[in-house]
Design a protein around this motif. Sequence first.
Motif, mmCIF file in Angstrom:
data_model
loop_
_atom_site.group_PDB
_atom_site.id
_atom_site.type_symbol
_atom_site.label_atom_id
_atom_site.label_comp_id
_atom_site.label_asym_id
_atom_site.label_seq_id
_atom_site.Cartn_x
_atom_site.Cartn_y
_atom_site.Cartn_z
ATOM 1 N N SER A 1 -16.221 1.371 13.616
ATOM 2 C CA SER A 1 -15.569 2.019 12.492
ATOM 3 C C SER A 1 -14.135 1.538 12.409
ATOM 4 C CB SER A 1 -15.604 3.536 12.657
ATOM 5 O OG SER A 1 -14.903 4.152 11.607
ATOM 6 N N ASP A 2 -13.663 1.359 11.184
ATOM 7 C CA ASP A 2 -12.258 1.004 10.998
ATOM 8 C C ASP A 2 -11.504 2.133 10.314
ATOM 9 O OD1 ASP A 2 -13.412 0.808 8.531
ATOM 10 O OD2 ASP A 2 -12.665 -1.200 8.079
ATOM 11 N N LYS A 3 -12.168 3.276 10.178
ATOM 12 C CA LYS A 3 -11.534 4.454 9.576
ATOM 13 C C LYS A 3 -11.562 5.597 10.572
ATOM 14 C CE LYS A 3 -12.462 3.531 4.729
ATOM 15 N NZ LYS A 3 -12.498 2.146 4.885
ATOM 16 N N ARG A 4 -10.468 6.330 10.634
ATOM 17 C CA ARG A 4 -10.368 7.465 11.540
ATOM 18 C C ARG A 4 -10.945 8.692 10.855
ATOM 19 N NH1 ARG A 4 -6.636 8.349 16.038
ATOM 20 N NH2 ARG A 4 -6.227 10.575 16.304
ATOM 21 N N GLY A 5 -11.911 9.315 11.492
ATOM 22 C CA GLY A 5 -12.554 10.488 10.927
ATOM 23 C C GLY A 5 -12.420 11.679 11.857
ATOM 24 N N LEU B 1 -10.087 1.615 18.814
ATOM 25 C CA LEU B 1 -9.535 2.620 19.738
ATOM 26 C C LEU B 1 -8.860 3.756 18.975
ATOM 27 C CD1 LEU B 1 -8.068 0.260 22.450
ATOM 28 C CD2 LEU B 1 -9.932 1.893 22.777
ATOM 29 N N TRP B 2 -8.200 3.416 17.878
ATOM 30 C CA TRP B 2 -7.561 4.434 17.032
ATOM 31 C C TRP B 2 -8.627 5.260 16.321
ATOM 32 C CZ3 TRP B 2 -7.756 3.912 11.548
ATOM 33 C CH2 TRP B 2 -7.029 4.887 10.866
ATOM 34 N N ALA B 3 -9.657 4.605 15.761
ATOM 35 C CA ALA B 3 -10.714 5.312 15.042
ATOM 36 C C ALA B 3 -11.532 6.197 15.980
ATOM 37 C CB ALA B 3 -11.631 4.317 14.336
ATOM 38 N N SER C 1 -0.403 1.603 16.771
ATOM 39 C CA SER C 1 0.644 0.954 17.563
ATOM 40 C C SER C 1 0.575 1.387 19.023
ATOM 41 C CB SER C 1 2.026 1.215 16.974
ATOM 42 O OG SER C 1 2.333 2.581 17.028
ATOM 43 N N LEU C 2 0.187 2.644 19.307
ATOM 44 C CA LEU C 2 0.002 3.068 20.695
ATOM 45 C C LEU C 2 -1.180 2.343 21.331
ATOM 46 C CD1 LEU C 2 0.625 6.924 20.496
ATOM 47 C CD2 LEU C 2 2.093 5.187 21.520
ATOM 48 N N ALA C 3 -2.240 2.139 20.556
ATOM 49 C CA ALA C 3 -3.398 1.388 21.058
ATOM 50 C C ALA C 3 -2.989 -0.055 21.350
ATOM 51 C CB ALA C 3 -4.527 1.425 20.038
ATOM 52 N N LYS C 4 -2.194 -0.642 20.467
ATOM 53 C CA LYS C 4 -1.728 -2.020 20.666
ATOM 54 C C LYS C 4 -0.861 -2.124 21.919
ATOM 55 C CE LYS C 4 0.830 -5.671 18.272
ATOM 56 N NZ LYS C 4 1.586 -6.068 19.442
#
Length: 127
Positions: free
Chosen positions: A70-74, A13-15, A23-26
């Motif tokens: 993806s586990d990286k934010r692009g 969700l963050w990526a 933390s907002l996604a959590k």
Amino acid sequence: MSESQAVRVDVWLWAARFFKTRSLAKQAIDGGRIDVNGGGCKPAKALRVGDRLEIGRGEERWQVEVLALSDKRGPASAAQALYRETEASRIAREAAREQRRLVGAGAPPKRPDKQARRELRRLKDSG
């Protein structure tokens, strides 16, 4: 973009740029605003390609299908390639946005400006 078999829901969700921080996604997941495949989930749930998510953020709701992991934010263009929003979800979101715009257009400003405050004072003092 890192391709793998599964990614944590909060990381995805963050990526995918639905939330600014993990933390907002959590917090959204813990608050029950995220559903995976029609049921609730925990932040560490493994998300796979083909899963369907219902995401609630504020007054907006998305229904998306996971196309890539993806586990990286692009960049935003890469993030949009991670999912596809359903047509029904897009139409409902646009209708809700238009409804909020129409309701808000007729509403007076929340606080009177300086000129309006003076006018209110004059009316109260004269009556």
